[in-house]
Design an enzyme around this catalytic site. Structure first.
Site, PDB file in Angstrom:
ATOM      1  N   GLU A  59       0.820  -1.209   0.000  1.00  0.00           N
ATOM      2  CA  GLU A  59       0.000   0.000   0.000  1.00  0.00           C
ATOM      3  C   GLU A  59       0.857   1.263   0.000  1.00  0.00           C
ATOM      4  OE1 GLU A  59      -2.288  -3.325   1.912  1.00  0.00           O
ATOM      5  OE2 GLU A  59      -0.272  -2.493   2.090  1.00  0.00           O
ATOM      6  N   MET A 301      14.945  -8.175   1.674  1.00  0.00           N
ATOM      7  CA  MET A 301      13.790  -7.302   1.452  1.00  0.00           C
ATOM      8  C   MET A 301      14.112  -6.262   0.389  1.00  0.00           C
ATOM      9  SD  MET A 301      11.174  -8.197   3.289  1.00  0.00           S
ATOM     10  CE  MET A 301      10.198  -6.729   2.973  1.00  0.00           C
ATOM     11  N   LEU A 329       1.526  -7.312 -10.681  1.00  0.00           N
ATOM     12  CA  LEU A 329       1.792  -6.136 -11.502  1.00  0.00           C
ATOM     13  C   LEU A 329       3.260  -5.740 -11.498  1.00  0.00           C
ATOM     14  CD1 LEU A 329      -1.302  -4.071 -10.364  1.00  0.00           C
ATOM     15  CD2 LEU A 329      -1.034  -5.321 -12.508  1.00  0.00           C
TER      16      LEU A 329
END
Length: 419
Positions: A59, A301, A329
């Site tokens: 997000e 990460m 995506l």
């Protein structure tokens, strides 16, 4: 019900404070920034301030184009971004340009305890607030609304199961939460219909911010080193995998290697701490590069942008097990041919769009994964055309951040008009 939540959260504050301390040992909180979770640490700049809240990594990265669009349209605007995870807090500053970083402040979101939320709002005094996807914290929304701060829900999503549960057991509570928003921009037409059925007003044209996110970056030196270590070997990347998937991917890879013995499989687990449990393979977290063996574990990460650039085919994790899938995506934007399993309900509309455009392939199980990846590696021209189709489908959503920025800026003049 909102009153009960207010009381329950207040009574839970000591337990929540204890849990925050416990999470430090797990690497899920930063000790030096723990006061932010109780609303401390405000440093409000002069001028207009929009507060954007994004729960986690996906997000927070999805709002980067929105932040850029807001900054372009209002030279005096400052943006406060709150998130709830350590990873998002660390990645966000890395993705901001130096000029934009001067106008964006990050804080950890206060937990939904009335006193903590009040302290946060009293300190920051935002002129408008935008919450991303499904962040519906009752006390936070109530306190923000009570101060006359216009509220927007961006890329709003609600699953069919959640909508049915709310509609059956707490329709009034759901309506009360949603009515606090002066603007709701749903992620999809399905989300829009569910939100309207629960009482949402001012629901705008659907748009998913994750469709408009920029391509993931990659360090050029690290990319060159990884390509050099791989050489001319074909690469299958298993991106953001979950427990139970790595074994299935390795089973498929073993079948592929019967005809392509040079195949390198890169396992990039969704949670990097699982790296040591994936087998005796070279691990990126230990500084290793791929060796002559068939498997490499990328347990770090923020490096999917690097990995998609070296992969010939990417399998999207969370889809061979009933998790709901991870974001396809990111691979599509980088021209990486992609395949996923049957469980993609977290990205239903995206999945349908990619498949409809001929930009992805879907398989029911690991046996089909082996056959499909082998075919994609063999049919290079068709696979390249599929990757181009995916990229074109994603690029069609480039105008969304600007449209969303205009809508958010339109709320600034409505401050103080809580209804």
């Amino acid at each position: 019900m909102s009153g009960a939540w207010h009381i329950a959260a207040t009574l839970a504050a000591p337990a929540l404070r204890w849990n925050l301390r416990r999470r430090i040992a797990q690497g899920k909180e930063e000790e030096s920034r723990l006061p932010e979770r109780e609303g401390h640490g405000a440093a409000r700049p002069e001028g207009r301030l929009i507060w954007l809240h994004a729960a986690s990594v996906g997000e927070s990265l999805s709002i980067l184009p929105l932040i850029e669009a807001l900054a372009e349209r209002d030279a005096g605007l400052h943006i406060l971004v709150t998130t709830g995870t350590v990873t998002s807090a660390r990645l966000l500053p890395q993705r901001l340009s130096p000029a934009l970083a001067q106008r964006v402040t990050h804080r950890y979101a206060p937990l939904d305890v009335p006193a903590w939320v009040a302290r946060f709002l009293d300190g920051w005094r935002p002129d408008a607030a935008g919450f991303v996807e499904s962040e519906l914290w009752p006390n936070t929304l109530a306190a923000t609304h009570a101060r006359g701060i216009p509220l927007a829900l961006l890329s709003a999503r609600i699953s069919a199961r959640t909508a049915a549960r709310w509609g059956r057991f707490a329709p009034g509570f759901a309506r009360g939460l949603l009515e606090r928003f002066q603007l709701i921009m749903p992620r999809s037409a399905e989300d829009a219909a569910r939100l309207r059925a629960l009482g949402a007003r001012d629901v705008a044209v659907p748009g998913d911010l994750k469709l408009a996110a920029p391509p993931l970056p990659a360090d050029e030196q690290a990319l060159a080193a990884l390509r050099d270590a791989i050489g001319r070997r074909p690469v299958l990347l298993a991106a953001s995998t979950h427990p139970g998937e790595e074994a299935q991917v390795l089973e498929a890879a073993e079948a592929i290697r019967r005809d392509r013995p040079g195949l390198l499989t890169i396992l990039a687990p969704r949670h990097p701490h699982r790296g040591p449990e994936l087998g005796p393979w070279p691990r990126r977290a230990e500084g290793a590069l791929p060796g002559a063996g068939p498997v490499y574990v990328a347990d770090t990460m923020g490096e999917l942008g690097l990995l998609y650039r070296v992969a010939h085919v990417a399998f999207i994790g969370g889809s061979l097990v009933p998790h709901g899938g991870q974001n396809p995506l990111e691979a599509a934007r980088l021209g990486c041919p992609l395949v996923f399993g049957p469980h993609m309900q977290n990205f239903t509309e995206v999945t349908a769009g990619l498949l409809g455009a001929g930009g992805a392939r879907q398989v029911p199980d690991s046996a089909a994964l082996a056959a499909t990846v082998a075919d994609m590696l063999t049919q290079s021209e068709a696979t390249a055309a599929m990757a181009r189709a995916a990229g074109e489908w994603v690029a069609a959503n480039a105008a969304l951040p600007g449209r969303m920025a205009e809508a958010l800026l339109g709320l600034l003049g409505k401050a103080g008009r809580a209804g």
